[in-house]
Scaffold this active site. Sequence first.
Site, PDB file in Angstrom:
ATOM      1  N   HIS A 525       4.098   0.471  -2.210  1.00 33.65           N
ATOM      2  CA  HIS A 525       4.223   1.931  -2.250  1.00 33.65           C
ATOM      3  C   HIS A 525       5.405   2.388  -1.399  1.00 33.65           C
ATOM      4  O   HIS A 525       5.256   3.167  -0.463  1.00 33.65           O
ATOM      5  CB  HIS A 525       2.924   2.584  -1.746  1.00 33.65           C
ATOM      6  CG  HIS A 525       1.764   2.390  -2.658  1.00 33.65           C
ATOM      7  ND1 HIS A 525       0.476   2.728  -2.307  1.00 33.65           N
ATOM      8  CD2 HIS A 525       1.687   1.902  -3.917  1.00 33.65           C
ATOM      9  CE1 HIS A 525      -0.336   2.447  -3.316  1.00 33.65           C
ATOM     10  NE2 HIS A 525       0.389   1.937  -4.306  1.00 33.65           N
ATOM     11  N   HIS A 573      -2.147   6.618  -4.036  1.00 31.29           N
ATOM     12  CA  HIS A 573      -1.278   5.729  -4.811  1.00 31.29           C
ATOM     13  C   HIS A 573      -0.143   6.565  -5.390  1.00 31.29           C
ATOM     14  O   HIS A 573      -0.334   7.718  -5.763  1.00 31.29           O
ATOM     15  CB  HIS A 573      -2.096   5.023  -5.880  1.00 31.29           C
ATOM     16  CG  HIS A 573      -3.235   4.232  -5.303  1.00 31.29           C
ATOM     17  ND1 HIS A 573      -3.124   2.905  -4.984  1.00 31.29           N
ATOM     18  CD2 HIS A 573      -4.493   4.601  -4.939  1.00 31.29           C
ATOM     19  CE1 HIS A 573      -4.265   2.479  -4.456  1.00 31.29           C
ATOM     20  NE2 HIS A 573      -5.114   3.498  -4.413  1.00 31.29           N
TER      21      HIS A 573
END
Length: 595
Positions: A525, A573
């Site tokens: 990420h 996310h």
Amino acid sequence: MWPFSPSYPEVSVDALHEEYDYIIVGGGTAGCAIANRLSASPNNRVLVVERGPLADTWASRVPLFSSDFASDGSRTIKRTMVPQRELISATGVQGDRVVEAYTGAVLGGTSRINQMLYTRGLPDEYNKWESEAGMKGWGWDVMKDYFLKSEKAEDAVEGVHSQDGVWKNKLHTAFYFRGFFEAVQAAKAIGLPYIPDLNSPTHPPFGCGRLHFTIDEKSQRHSSYHAFLPKDVALARREHLHICTNTIVERLETERTALGELIVTGIALGPREEGKGGRRSVRAKKEVILSAGPFGSPQILMVSGIGPAEHLKELGITVVKDLPAVGSNLQDHFGVSVGFHINMSDSLLSIEKRPWVFFLELIRYLLWGTGLLLVPVLQLAIFTHSKLLDNRGIPSKTEKAFDETLPDIEIMPMAYDSTDSAATGVSIPRTAGTYSFLNVLLSPASRGTVRLSSPDPRAPLVIDPAYLSNPADLRVLRASVKLSLRLRDAMRERGYKMVDATVPKSESDQDLDLWIRRANRTTYHYSSTCRMGRQDDAEWDGGAVVDERLRVYGVGRLRIADSSIFPWVPRTHTQAPSVAVGEKAADMILSDNLV
């Protein structure tokens, strides 16, 4: 109607026009959405340049075969990051641990290789972009509409999910493995409630719930490419939308206006591999939009002379704009694993250990679109804030009001081993089924950098995520690991057999810190290397790169729209927020270019 089924209408470098209204550098997760919106009108000539291939095969659409740990490499770019000073490698030495970063290098970007998770985060995430980062127009009331604009959910819930968009998502109808059900019961038993929909803007910053996945009605991966630039769209718009793959942008071309303003006039193109194609320049009549990702976007800026002046000078690059925040403030959700042995039939490992299981699952997928090839290795998220936990990792039972509006911990139960075993030397022996909890640091205090190793745009980058460089991250991860062990205890109390396989020696701070430095991994990420914010924000290295309209400070006709612009890595996310950024960017671009 076409008299035959033509192939996807990619355009070679030689066949490109001399000029386009808009040039999008990077056909990734956000770039595909931007391209779709800008090319909706035939009056806009749009070019998308993607460094990777189309690579749209059957296997690339099957969730299990196309995910990051199963990818054959044709859709992925792997970058080796610098040795991490605070981490311990498989040799047992602190300071020589190397972490590998994976991002998509294909039309659709990382949405083609990720775990397909669709989560947005809570409203206060975006409200803080407005209130703390000072970015007007990025609060939840605005961003909610951009999430809904793109979404085509299997089950619409008014105000939460939409069926009006083109990007599909769904919930798995049931837990595929008993371990997920047991984890929900354990979370509830220790005070973390079940949340029916993790994308609802009204749920608290602690609890557990099932995850949405970007999978379509055919049980295939529904990436940003499949949603926004599928073949029928590309064919219908082929006269004014050109998509050029396997090509890199070697630099942005800039000039000074008569008034002294620095503007981007176009791009210089070249082959992905040196010597395997020619070079040429293409002009942008209106704007260039960088959407090359958290590594690609700062790299293109820096090789073009836009970035930290001293760094560019060291490499002999002519500085056209000193912008210190370019490539700074790199963040990632750092993960720490604890693992257990369970019954083999309750683990994804059964596919590897029992060939007949794989064959049966393949038949299930082909006939009914169900089963383990949907990658139900991860279906559940458990989250909370470390301040809510006592010294044993159990949520506080006091009546004191909880004043945190966002979580800082996420625990992802997996019916698989979540360690980076090759690099860490920590892995669950495959003598029985495997189950793990991945403890994810949602709000890291540590920040790293992306720098050039050479003026050559094909040269490797120097990437340093600086994991655990801020000691505050250790405190949060200790709390998370303890919480995961309390979940284990509660699952055992319910009769679920879990044998410790890869866990800390004890729960002392010393042993926990040692484990955190050893049994860790990236969660892919990466963000904030071209962050949006105020240039005078002294809290962040260099302040910011883009303003609230995603315009690069001091450089005209240039914007950035991808996960690199997040003011900080969001506590969720990053796939869905990246598309929402693309949607909002397209609206702003079209609005600002009205004539």
